[in-house]
Design an enzyme around this catalytic site. Structure first.
Site, PDB file in Angstrom:
ATOM      1  N   ASP A  21       0.827  -1.210   0.000  1.00 40.45           N
ATOM      2  CA  ASP A  21       0.000   0.000   0.000  1.00 40.45           C
ATOM      3  C   ASP A  21       0.863   1.263   0.000  1.00 40.45           C
ATOM      4  O   ASP A  21       1.967   1.270   0.559  1.00 40.45           O
ATOM      5  CB  ASP A  21      -0.911   0.004   1.228  1.00 40.45           C
ATOM      6  CG  ASP A  21      -2.106   0.926   1.058  1.00 40.45           C
ATOM      7  OD1 ASP A  21      -2.390   1.338  -0.089  1.00 40.45           O
ATOM      8  OD2 ASP A  21      -2.745   1.248   2.068  1.00 40.45           O
ATOM      9  N   HIS A  38       3.115   3.572  -8.950  1.00 38.19           N
ATOM     10  CA  HIS A  38       3.040   2.155  -9.304  1.00 38.19           C
ATOM     11  C   HIS A  38       4.315   1.706 -10.018  1.00 38.19           C
ATOM     12  O   HIS A  38       4.792   0.588  -9.806  1.00 38.19           O
ATOM     13  CB  HIS A  38       1.816   1.912 -10.187  1.00 38.19           C
ATOM     14  CG  HIS A  38       0.518   2.247  -9.526  1.00 38.19           C
ATOM     15  ND1 HIS A  38       0.167   1.746  -8.285  1.00 38.19           N
ATOM     16  CD2 HIS A  38      -0.519   3.052  -9.909  1.00 38.19           C
ATOM     17  CE1 HIS A  38      -1.030   2.209  -7.941  1.00 38.19           C
ATOM     18  NE2 HIS A  38      -1.464   2.999  -8.912  1.00 38.19           N
ATOM     19  N   LEU A 132      11.891 -19.989  -4.292  1.00 36.60           N
ATOM     20  CA  LEU A 132      10.778 -19.160  -3.819  1.00 36.60           C
ATOM     21  C   LEU A 132       9.607 -19.217  -4.787  1.00 36.60           C
ATOM     22  O   LEU A 132       9.791 -19.155  -6.010  1.00 36.60           O
ATOM     23  CB  LEU A 132      11.258 -17.711  -3.685  1.00 36.60           C
ATOM     24  CG  LEU A 132      10.193 -16.638  -3.377  1.00 36.60           C
ATOM     25  CD1 LEU A 132       9.704 -16.770  -1.950  1.00 36.60           C
ATOM     26  CD2 LEU A 132      10.753 -15.242  -3.627  1.00 36.60           C
TER      27      LEU A 132
END
Length: 247
Positions: A21, A38, A132
């Site tokens: 956020d 962004h 991962l």
């Protein structure tokens, strides 16, 4: 300052979920268009993925685009979709190099067809990786996920493949979630300072440790991530038991 060397590898969270956020607020505070936030947030995704991989964390799930985000101005939504696809395609060779497998959860049918197909190609290209697992929650809503799981089970009951008695345990339900096969998040990180979970992994975070920082996502550094892991390792996880029982 906590360094990677200070982290106990035997007490790592298996799965870290992140609510990324603050991109828009980061840009607005600098007099920039929200889209620039962004763009900068993509750089943070890269460094946090690299750090999580270096630490040896098994799963990293990022709240990339919620179903509620479809209600944002069309220009911002279009820019976000374009940015997500371009960024993932650009990063795929490095994901493969670092043995990172890409996955995606959410109501993928709502994504533009071209964007979905391009993302699915990237996922296929990393399918052989064994390190991962980086999961993007795209067009994701936890309430949608839970309702969809119920619908899928009800359909199987109606078709005679299951009976209501087959839904007896948490594990029976979890196989219908988009995260089936993943461990629940041990740690949920939220950047940007808000203290809410925003319809994210509501079933899965039932016992997650929660770490909130005021730092906006574009400013969230590898050091910030390591600090969050160290904070997690300093907590006592009781799962409803007492401290004495844990000891």
């Amino acid at each position: 300052m906590t360094n990677i060397a200070d982290i106990d590898p035997s007490r790592l969270p298996r799965h870290v979920a992140v609510i990324m956020d603050g991109n828009g607020r980061w840009a607005t505070s600098r007099g920039l268009d929200r889209s620039q936030g962004h763009v900068e947030g993509v750089n943070t995704v890269r460094r946090i993925t690299e750090t999580a991989s270096e630490l040896g964390i098994g799963y990293l799930t990022l709240y990339t685009f919620s179903t509620e985000n479809w209600n944002r101005p069309k220009a911002e939504v279009d820019a976000l979709m374009h940015l997500i696809v371009i960024a993932i395609e650009r990063e795929t060779p490095d994901l493969i190099k670092n043995n990172v497998r890409l996955a995606m959860i959410g109501d993928i049918t709502r994504l533009p067809e071209e964007a979905r197909e391009r993302l699915e190609r990237c996922i296929a290209d990393t399918a052989h990786c064994t390190g991962l697992t980086l999961t993007l929650a795209l067009s994701y809503s936890a309430r949608w996920e839970i309702l969809e799981a119920c619908r899928r089970f009800a359909t199987e009951v109606a078709e005679g493949k299951k009976t209501p008695a087959d839904m007896a345990t948490d594990a029976d339900f979890e196989q219908y979630l988009t995260t089936a096969g993943m461990p629940d998040p041990d740690l949920l990180i939220r950047t940007g300072g808000d203290h809410r979970v925003s319809n994210y992994l509501l079933w899965q975070i039932a016992y997650s440790e929660i770490y909130v920082t005021d730092t906006f996502w574009p400013d969230f550094s590898s050091q910030d991530f390591i600090t969050a892991i160290a904070n997690y390792q300093g907590r006592e996880r009781r799962f409803g038991l007492t401290s004495d029982q844990i000891k």
